[in-house]
Write an enzyme that holds these catalytic residues in place. Structure first.
Site, PDB file in Angstrom:
ATOM      1  N   CYS A  45     -33.816  21.061 -43.239  1.00  0.00           N
ATOM      2  CA  CYS A  45     -35.188  20.935 -44.083  1.00  0.00           C
ATOM      3  C   CYS A  45     -35.088  21.518 -45.365  1.00  0.00           C
ATOM      4  O   CYS A  45     -35.649  21.030 -46.401  1.00  0.00           O
ATOM      5  CB  CYS A  45     -36.113  21.709 -43.247  1.00  0.00           C
ATOM      6  SG  CYS A  45     -36.564  21.108 -41.468  1.00  0.00           S
ATOM      7  N   ARG A 122     -39.916  15.800 -37.169  1.00  0.00           N
ATOM      8  CA  ARG A 122     -39.698  15.795 -38.689  1.00  0.00           C
ATOM      9  C   ARG A 122     -40.111  14.056 -38.976  1.00  0.00           C
ATOM     10  O   ARG A 122     -39.083  13.080 -38.705  1.00  0.00           O
ATOM     11  CB  ARG A 122     -38.043  16.049 -38.995  1.00  0.00           C
ATOM     12  CG  ARG A 122     -37.778  17.300 -38.716  1.00  0.00           C
ATOM     13  CD  ARG A 122     -36.159  17.878 -38.684  1.00  0.00           C
ATOM     14  NE  ARG A 122     -35.518  17.386 -40.005  1.00  0.00           N
ATOM     15  CZ  ARG A 122     -34.868  16.453 -40.147  1.00  0.00           C
ATOM     16  NH1 ARG A 122     -34.381  15.702 -39.146  1.00  0.00           N
ATOM     17  NH2 ARG A 122     -34.147  16.170 -41.290  1.00  0.00           N
TER      18      ARG A 122
END
Length: 213
Positions: A45, A122
């Site tokens: 991330c 995600r």
């Protein structure tokens, strides 16, 4: 609630690293890209945040805003932003939603029952200037998102909305028609005028043209 394409993005008030944001109303007249993350201080991330930031101007030039979401609180977000600045020398400028209680992720259907934890999937949600969901992308935790593909998707969607054309595979580097775009003929279009109008066809159902036309 699981969002689908063309759904109205739900009205949500969120707290972010840039203050209170009312989605989608605060972006009325603009497109926005919301991208979710399972947690702060995760390596994949972090690379995605940096990649989004490095392309922020390109998104903004298209009239598109970026907003991140992570299931941690604002204090954690700020520490993560500071870590990125000190170690990768990139200042994250887009807002990040505080979703420690996972209310936003649950509202948007970003908590998957088949995952081995309750972290947000995600995902990428592209919302247009009318507050309609135009694209939803989901990624496993093991694979970083291709931000250039998200940028390409936004460009193609805006072209479709404004010019009523379709983008071929791998556009603008398609193996058949290059950077040209596909479209449907109008009822009054005369194929005899194709050459002077810069229109090409492989069939009556496979018609394409230069983008600027």
């Amino acid at each position: 609630m699981k969002l689908s394409l063309r759904d109205k993005f739900p009205d949500i008030t969120v707290e972010t690293t840039k203050g209170t944001v009312h989605l989608p109303n605060d972006y009325q007249g603009k497109w926005f890209v919301l991208f979710s993350h399972p947690a702060d201080f995760t390596p994949v991330c972090t690379t995605e945040f940096v990649a989004f930031q490095k392309r922020k101007k390109q998104f903004n030039d298209l009239g598109v805003e970026l907003i991140g979401l992570s299931v941690d609180n604002l204090e954690s977000h700020e520490k993560w932003i500071q870590w990125i600045k000190e170690n990768i020398y990139v200042q994250i400028e887009f807002p990040i939603i505080d979703d420690e209680k996972r209310k936003v992720a649950e509202t948007l259907g970003l908590i998957h029952p088949n995952e081995d934890d309750t972290a947000a999937v995600r995902a990428v949600i592209i919302v247009d200037h009318n507050g309609k969901v135009r694209t939803m992308l989901e990624y496993p935790k093991e694979i970083g998102r291709n931000i250039d593909e998200i940028l390409r998707t936004v460009k193609a969607l805006k072209l479709a909305s404004i010019k009523k054309v379709f983008s071929p595979a791998n556009w603008p580097h398609n193996e058949i028609i290059g950077d040209k775009v596909l479209f449907h003929r109008g009822e009054n279009d005369d194929p005899k005028l194709d050459k002077e109008r810069g229109i090409y066809s492989l069939s009556d159902w496979f018609v394409y043209k230069n983008l600027e036309d």
